[in-house]
Design an enzyme around this catalytic site. Structure first.
Site: not given
Lengths: 102, 130, 120
Positions: B77-79, B82
């Site tokens: 998941i892209c930080v 997110a």
């Protein structure tokens, strides 16, 4: 080898297919998925546009998306090949890269 | 062949979250290697374990978790995406001083570099979006 | 790390959706990984490059200055569709950065010449 272009928008709603056809080079392929499958149906106002494009591009259509929307292979234009997800995977292998027209 | 899959949209809103799952499953069944599935933009919403669909509907999140467990899939998941959308793991919760975290099993939060690195290592990038 | 020729295809207008902003993030990361980056603006994507964007009233960050900073990250290949420009009534002077105008037939080749295509 060239590009597999995927289109997931209805041509009646968005210009994704139109842009795809404008930029797809001869010898590449177009796979219609999700709402993109409406461009594969016979008897629509897009039939002529797609038929013309078929002289340079190979057309495929995801069968499960056609079936889900109440159509069958008999509604799909001649010259467009139906594939399942395994066939979708095989196309991404056959073509060198995938360009998604979102 | 090595694949990296990019998912740009959240579950239930767009079919594309389902399409990405079906494609990933088919690629694995075909004997291909899926190096990573990268969730970007609203796609990060595919990774909240609080997802609670009605019983007669598919659970898109737990479906990914199960596929990850079965095939040791790397679900990233892209930080930045997110944090903007409220998807946190336990350590991020502590670091950002929040009172809860919601990352689903099998997912991890990391940077966009994971997408670029995956693209460099993979033979094919397949993008699912809206 | 291996270097791939990456083409970032931008087709969306800014602010209406998040794609323009997140494409910028991805260009910067791609550059940090030393990838060979080209940016292509077609369809409404070229509105991203319009000069004079002012988002103050919207409380949304104006991300357009980033395009001017790309040069510092060695991202210098910025291509725009000539036909898409004409269709939208834009001229080179309306754009924030210096771009290379390409015909749609040349863009077909450009896509072919790259290893990977990122779609926004």
């Amino acid at each position: 080898m060239s590009i597999l272009h995927t289109v997931n928008k209805s041509p009646f709603e968005k210009n994704s297919l139109e842009s795809c056809l404008r930029y797809a080079k001869s010898g590449s392929a177009v796979l219609l998925i999700e709402d993109g499958i409406y461009a594969a149906l016979a008897g629509t106002t897009f039939e002529q546009r797609v038929t013309t494009a078929m002289s340079e591009l190979d057309f495929y259509c995801l069968a499960s998306d056609v079936k889900a929307r109440g159509f069958s292979s008999s509604n799909v234009m001649d010259g467009i090949k139906l594939v399942d997800y395994a066939g979708f995977v095989d196309l991404t292998v056959e073509y060198e890269k995938v360009q998604a027209w979102l | 062949m090595k694949f990296i899959i990019q998912v740009n949209e959240g579950p239930y809103q767009h079919q594309t979250a389902d399409s990405a799952y079906q494609f990933t499953r088919a690629a694995l069944a075909r004997g291909h290697e899926v190096l990573r599935v990268f969730f970007y933009h609203d796609g990060v919403n595919n990774g909240t374990r609080l997802t609670s669909p009605p019983q007669d509907d598919r659970n898109i999140v737990s479906r990914w978790s199960a596929l990850a467990a079965e095939h040791e899939l790397d679900l990233v998941i892209c930080v930045a995406a997110a944090h903007r959308r409220g998807i946190l793991d336990e350590s991020e919760m502590k670091r950002l001083d929040k009172d809860a975290y919601n990352l689903a099993p099998g997912f991890r939060i990391s940077g966009l570099g994971q997408l670029i690195e995956g693209v460099v290592l993979a033979d094919r990038l397949v993008v699912f979006g809206d | 790390m291996k270097i791939k020729k990456c083409l970032y295809v931008n087709r969306r207008a800014p602010y209406g959706t998040c794609y323009a902003l997140e494409a910028i993030d991805m260009v910067l990361i791609g550059s940090a990984f030393d990838q060979d980056i080209s940016l292509l603006f077609i369809d409404d994507g070229l509105f991203q490059l319009k000069k004079g964007q002012d988002t103050a009233d919207l409380e949304i960050k104006n991300h357009s200055p980033a395009y001017r900073a790309f040069e510092m990250y060695d991202v210098e290949k910025i291509y725009v569709s000539k036909e898409a420009m004409a269709a939208r009534g834009l001229k080179r002077g309306d754009l924030l950065v210096d771009v290379e105008l390409l015909s749609d037939s040349r863009i077909k080749e450009l896509m072919d010449e790259h290893d990977v295509i990122f779609s926004f």
